[in-house]
Motif scaffolding. Structure first.
Motif, PDB file in Angstrom:
ATOM      1  N   LYS A  41       2.763  -4.707   9.551  1.00  0.00           N
ATOM      2  CA  LYS A  41       3.261  -3.330   9.434  1.00  0.00           C
ATOM      3  C   LYS A  41       2.798  -2.646   8.145  1.00  0.00           C
ATOM      4  CE  LYS A  41       7.312  -0.364   9.697  1.00  0.00           C
ATOM      5  NZ  LYS A  41       8.763  -0.258   9.932  1.00  0.00           N
ATOM      6  N   PRO A  42       3.011  -3.239   6.957  1.00  0.00           N
ATOM      7  CA  PRO A  42       2.506  -2.591   5.741  1.00  0.00           C
ATOM      8  C   PRO A  42       0.984  -2.443   5.755  1.00  0.00           C
ATOM      9  CG  PRO A  42       4.097  -4.303   5.201  1.00  0.00           C
ATOM     10  CD  PRO A  42       3.749  -4.471   6.633  1.00  0.00           C
ATOM     11  N   GLU A  43       0.308  -3.429   6.315  1.00  0.00           N
ATOM     12  CA  GLU A  43      -1.155  -3.376   6.381  1.00  0.00           C
ATOM     13  C   GLU A  43      -1.614  -2.132   7.129  1.00  0.00           C
ATOM     14  OE1 GLU A  43      -4.933  -4.893   5.472  1.00  0.00           O
ATOM     15  OE2 GLU A  43      -2.980  -5.642   4.842  1.00  0.00           O
ATOM     16  N   ILE A  44      -0.956  -1.848   8.238  1.00  0.00           N
ATOM     17  CA  ILE A  44      -1.315  -0.683   9.054  1.00  0.00           C
ATOM     18  C   ILE A  44      -1.114   0.610   8.266  1.00  0.00           C
ATOM     19  CG2 ILE A  44      -0.601   0.678  11.063  1.00  0.00           C
ATOM     20  CD1 ILE A  44      -0.025  -2.080  12.447  1.00  0.00           C
ATOM     21  N   TYR A  45       0.014   0.723   7.576  1.00  0.00           N
ATOM     22  CA  TYR A  45       0.309   1.938   6.812  1.00  0.00           C
ATOM     23  C   TYR A  45      -0.626   2.099   5.611  1.00  0.00           C
ATOM     24  CZ  TYR A  45       4.516   3.378   9.312  1.00  0.00           C
ATOM     25  OH  TYR A  45       5.399   3.844  10.263  1.00  0.00           O
ATOM     26  N   LEU A  46      -0.858   1.011   4.892  1.00  0.00           N
ATOM     27  CA  LEU A  46      -1.707   1.101   3.697  1.00  0.00           C
ATOM     28  C   LEU A  46      -3.154   1.434   4.065  1.00  0.00           C
ATOM     29  CD1 LEU A  46      -0.183  -1.891   1.715  1.00  0.00           C
ATOM     30  CD2 LEU A  46       0.085   0.539   1.201  1.00  0.00           C
ATOM     31  N   ARG A  47      -3.616   0.896   5.184  1.00  0.00           N
ATOM     32  CA  ARG A  47      -4.961   1.250   5.647  1.00  0.00           C
ATOM     33  C   ARG A  47      -5.013   2.718   6.077  1.00  0.00           C
ATOM     34  NH1 ARG A  47      -6.954  -3.845   9.436  1.00  0.00           N
ATOM     35  NH2 ARG A  47      -7.204  -5.367   7.746  1.00  0.00           N
ATOM     36  N   LYS A  48      -3.944   3.164   6.721  1.00  0.00           N
ATOM     37  CA  LYS A  48      -3.874   4.553   7.176  1.00  0.00           C
ATOM     38  C   LYS A  48      -4.032   5.523   6.010  1.00  0.00           C
ATOM     39  CE  LYS A  48      -0.715   7.827   9.420  1.00  0.00           C
ATOM     40  NZ  LYS A  48       0.629   7.989  10.048  1.00  0.00           N
ATOM     41  N   PHE A  49      -3.433   5.173   4.867  1.00  0.00           N
ATOM     42  CA  PHE A  49      -3.495   6.058   3.699  1.00  0.00           C
ATOM     43  C   PHE A  49      -4.611   5.651   2.725  1.00  0.00           C
ATOM     44  CE2 PHE A  49       0.873   6.619   5.235  1.00  0.00           C
ATOM     45  CZ  PHE A  49       0.911   8.002   5.323  1.00  0.00           C
ATOM     46  N   ASN A  50      -5.528   4.806   3.192  1.00  0.00           N
ATOM     47  CA  ASN A  50      -6.711   4.415   2.408  1.00  0.00           C
ATOM     48  C   ASN A  50      -6.349   3.856   1.038  1.00  0.00           C
ATOM     49  OD1 ASN A  50      -8.665   5.269   4.397  1.00  0.00           O
ATOM     50  ND2 ASN A  50      -8.182   7.377   3.818  1.00  0.00           N
ATOM     51  N   ILE A  51      -5.337   3.015   1.005  1.00  0.00           N
ATOM     52  CA  ILE A  51      -4.940   2.386  -0.252  1.00  0.00           C
ATOM     53  C   ILE A  51      -5.559   0.991  -0.299  1.00  0.00           C
ATOM     54  CG2 ILE A  51      -3.005   1.506  -1.605  1.00  0.00           C
ATOM     55  CD1 ILE A  51      -1.368   3.855  -0.474  1.00  0.00           C
ATOM     56  N   ASN A  52      -6.562   0.849  -1.143  1.00  0.00           N
ATOM     57  CA  ASN A  52      -7.298  -0.407  -1.235  1.00  0.00           C
ATOM     58  C   ASN A  52      -7.134  -1.103  -2.576  1.00  0.00           C
ATOM     59  OD1 ASN A  52      -8.625  -0.041   1.376  1.00  0.00           O
ATOM     60  ND2 ASN A  52      -9.721   1.632   0.369  1.00  0.00           N
ATOM     61  N   GLU A  53      -6.756  -0.346  -3.605  1.00  0.00           N
ATOM     62  CA  GLU A  53      -6.607  -0.909  -4.940  1.00  0.00           C
ATOM     63  C   GLU A  53      -5.275  -0.441  -5.539  1.00  0.00           C
ATOM     64  OE1 GLU A  53     -10.985  -1.495  -6.767  1.00  0.00           O
ATOM     65  OE2 GLU A  53     -10.306   0.596  -6.677  1.00  0.00           O
ATOM     66  N   LYS A 122      -7.037   8.886  -7.711  1.00  0.00           N
ATOM     67  CA  LYS A 122      -6.661   8.226  -6.449  1.00  0.00           C
ATOM     68  C   LYS A 122      -7.142   6.778  -6.370  1.00  0.00           C
ATOM     69  CE  LYS A 122      -4.658  11.767  -4.458  1.00  0.00           C
ATOM     70  NZ  LYS A 122      -3.218  11.754  -4.143  1.00  0.00           N
ATOM     71  N   ARG A 123      -7.829   6.307  -7.410  1.00  0.00           N
ATOM     72  CA  ARG A 123      -8.372   4.943  -7.317  1.00  0.00           C
ATOM     73  C   ARG A 123      -7.256   3.905  -7.228  1.00  0.00           C
ATOM     74  NH1 ARG A 123     -12.876   1.571 -10.912  1.00  0.00           N
ATOM     75  NH2 ARG A 123     -12.407  -0.426  -9.922  1.00  0.00           N
ATOM     76  N   PHE A 124      -6.296   3.964  -8.159  1.00  0.00           N
ATOM     77  CA  PHE A 124      -5.224   2.970  -8.193  1.00  0.00           C
ATOM     78  C   PHE A 124      -3.893   3.604  -7.789  1.00  0.00           C
ATOM     79  CE2 PHE A 124      -7.844   1.230 -11.887  1.00  0.00           C
ATOM     80  CZ  PHE A 124      -8.461   0.248 -11.113  1.00  0.00           C
ATOM     81  N   ALA A 125      -3.177   2.925  -6.925  1.00  0.00           N
ATOM     82  CA  ALA A 125      -1.793   3.295  -6.625  1.00  0.00           C
ATOM     83  C   ALA A 125      -0.885   2.332  -7.385  1.00  0.00           C
ATOM     84  CB  ALA A 125      -1.519   3.200  -5.132  1.00  0.00           C
ATOM     85  N   ILE A 126       0.272   2.812  -7.813  1.00  0.00           N
ATOM     86  CA  ILE A 126       1.269   1.943  -8.438  1.00  0.00           C
ATOM     87  C   ILE A 126       2.103   1.298  -7.338  1.00  0.00           C
ATOM     88  CG2 ILE A 126       3.437   1.946  -9.747  1.00  0.00           C
ATOM     89  CD1 ILE A 126       1.125   1.988 -11.607  1.00  0.00           C
ATOM     90  N   LEU A 182       2.796 -11.322  -0.937  1.00  0.00           N
ATOM     91  CA  LEU A 182       1.427 -11.183  -0.428  1.00  0.00           C
ATOM     92  C   LEU A 182       0.957  -9.747  -0.583  1.00  0.00           C
ATOM     93  CD1 LEU A 182      -1.017 -12.256   1.322  1.00  0.00           C
ATOM     94  CD2 LEU A 182       0.287 -11.463   3.301  1.00  0.00           C
ATOM     95  N   HIS A 183       1.798  -8.794  -0.158  1.00  0.00           N
ATOM     96  CA  HIS A 183       1.397  -7.391  -0.225  1.00  0.00           C
ATOM     97  C   HIS A 183       1.447  -6.825  -1.640  1.00  0.00           C
ATOM     98  CE1 HIS A 183       0.476  -6.408   3.882  1.00  0.00           C
ATOM     99  NE2 HIS A 183       1.549  -7.054   4.294  1.00  0.00           N
ATOM    100  N   LEU A 184       2.318  -7.357  -2.479  1.00  0.00           N
ATOM    101  CA  LEU A 184       2.345  -6.917  -3.863  1.00  0.00           C
ATOM    102  C   LEU A 184       1.071  -7.317  -4.601  1.00  0.00           C
ATOM    103  CD1 LEU A 184       6.051  -7.740  -4.846  1.00  0.00           C
ATOM    104  CD2 LEU A 184       5.017  -5.463  -4.867  1.00  0.00           C
ATOM    105  N   VAL A 185       0.518  -8.476  -4.226  1.00  0.00           N
ATOM    106  CA  VAL A 185      -0.583  -9.066  -4.993  1.00  0.00           C
ATOM    107  C   VAL A 185      -1.964  -8.789  -4.404  1.00  0.00           C
ATOM    108  CG1 VAL A 185      -1.592 -11.290  -5.666  1.00  0.00           C
ATOM    109  CG2 VAL A 185       0.854 -10.890  -5.982  1.00  0.00           C
ATOM    110  N   MET A 186      -2.090  -8.759  -3.089  1.00  0.00           N
ATOM    111  CA  MET A 186      -3.414  -8.841  -2.471  1.00  0.00           C
ATOM    112  C   MET A 186      -4.358  -7.687  -2.843  1.00  0.00           C
ATOM    113  SD  MET A 186      -2.390  -8.078   1.518  1.00  0.00           S
ATOM    114  CE  MET A 186      -4.050  -8.315   2.140  1.00  0.00           C
ATOM    115  N   ARG A 187      -3.833  -6.483  -3.068  1.00  0.00           N
ATOM    116  CA  ARG A 187      -4.699  -5.354  -3.429  1.00  0.00           C
ATOM    117  C   ARG A 187      -4.711  -5.075  -4.926  1.00  0.00           C
ATOM    118  NH1 ARG A 187      -2.505  -4.356   1.428  1.00  0.00           N
ATOM    119  NH2 ARG A 187      -3.845  -3.498   3.061  1.00  0.00           N
ATOM    120  N   SER A 188      -3.937  -5.836  -5.684  1.00  0.00           N
ATOM    121  CA  SER A 188      -3.739  -5.508  -7.097  1.00  0.00           C
ATOM    122  C   SER A 188      -4.987  -5.807  -7.926  1.00  0.00           C
ATOM    123  CB  SER A 188      -2.547  -6.271  -7.656  1.00  0.00           C
ATOM    124  OG  SER A 188      -2.753  -7.665  -7.551  1.00  0.00           O
ATOM    125  N   LYS A 189      -5.348  -4.838  -8.756  1.00  0.00           N
ATOM    126  CA  LYS A 189      -6.481  -4.971  -9.664  1.00  0.00           C
ATOM    127  C   LYS A 189      -6.017  -5.165 -11.103  1.00  0.00           C
ATOM    128  CE  LYS A 189      -9.300  -4.655  -6.306  1.00  0.00           C
ATOM    129  NZ  LYS A 189      -9.988  -5.878  -5.863  1.00  0.00           N
TER     130      LYS A 189
END
Length: 272
Positions: A41-53, A122-126, A182-189
């Motif tokens: 579910k979070p994966e679908i939403y985060l991809r929808k809003f182009n949040i990669n980092e 827009k590069r990094f989301a908190i 998993l979701h807190l860490v996987m995209r974190s830069k």
């Protein structure tokens, strides 16, 4: 021979479509399915809003702005005045007084969230655990500065509401700590850690473990509050005992939001 008519039965639970059967999804045997749903579910939403980092911020849910901290002290004092022999109320007052000393970190976390939104665009989301305290502060800074602010809350025995500074459709609720992490860490830069207790320790050391074992790429791990972290985390002692290598303390210790941002900017060669 007399004919009998058969009336239609009310469908039983077995007749409900599996994906519409809430009771089925709650069954113990369906845990793997529930975990997969929490992953997707979070994966679908985060991809929808182009949040990669993202930049993940950890820290205590107890740390409040100074005014709220002082209010908590006064309330604890008033309660103790009515029941002066209560050990529980004495401890509550002591806790309120001690945590009030950390109020400045609410302001620093808020400032840091705003810096990320202003400097990185827009590069990094908190992203935070979505609750109160330091989580609220980091989300608040990003939200108020027009950045993207993500909250990943979790069900607890004492119900925890999501803070109000999370972007629309980027507030998530988890049951499983593992999937939430998993979701807190996987995209974190970058991982920025403010003072906190058991939960913060858990998140910090799991993050460090993932980096040290190569499960997570090397990213800045920043501890905000030198005095606090130098006192409560002694990685040099682990090296002295030989359970980690002498060069394994790769954390960056800072005192200000600006220093935290500059460490990230330096790592990624961004404008400070």
């Amino acid at each position: 021979m007399k004919k009998t008519t058969k009336t239609a039965k009310v469908p039983s639970s077995s007749y409900i479509k599996a994906y519409e059967d809430v009771q089925l999804l709650k069954h113990a045997d369906m845990r793997p399915v529930r975990m997969e749903l929490e992953t997707l579910k979070p994966e679908i939403y985060l991809r929808k809003f182009n949040i990669n980092e993202t930049i993940v911020c950890f820290g205590s849910a107890r740390i409040k702005p100074a005014k709220e901290a002082q209010k908590a002290i006064k309330e604890a004092q008033a309660a103790l005045k009515k029941h002066p022999s209560s050990k529980q109320l004495k401890n509550k007052l002591l806790e309120a007084q001690n945590v009030a000393k950390l109020s400045k970190y609410y302001d620093i976390a808020r400032e840091f969230g705003a810096l990320v939104a202003k400097k990185a665009g827009k590069r990094f989301a908190i992203v935070t655990g979505g609750g109160p305290g330091i989580m609220e502060a980091a989300n608040r800074g990003a939200y108020e500065a027009g950045g993207r602010s993500i909250g990943m809350n979790i069900t607890l025995p004492h119900e925890q509401e999501p803070n109000p500074y999370i972007s629309d459709n980027l507030s998530f609720l988890f049951h499983y700590f593992a999937i939430r992490k998993l979701h807190l860490v996987m995209r974190s830069k970058a991982c920025v850690v403010f003072p906190g207790g058991f939960g913060t320790y858990d998140e910090l050391f799991e993050f460090l473990t993932l980096v040290k074992t190569g499960k997570k790429e090397d990213v800045p791990v920043i501890l905000v509050g030198r005095k606090f972290w130098d006192k409560v985390v002694n990685l040099q002692a682990l090296a002295d005992y030989g359970v980690i290598s002498p060069d394994e303390d790769t954390t960056i210790r800072v005192d200000t939001a600006q220093e935290a941002w500059e460490a990230i900017a330096k790592f990624y060669k961004l404008k400070k």
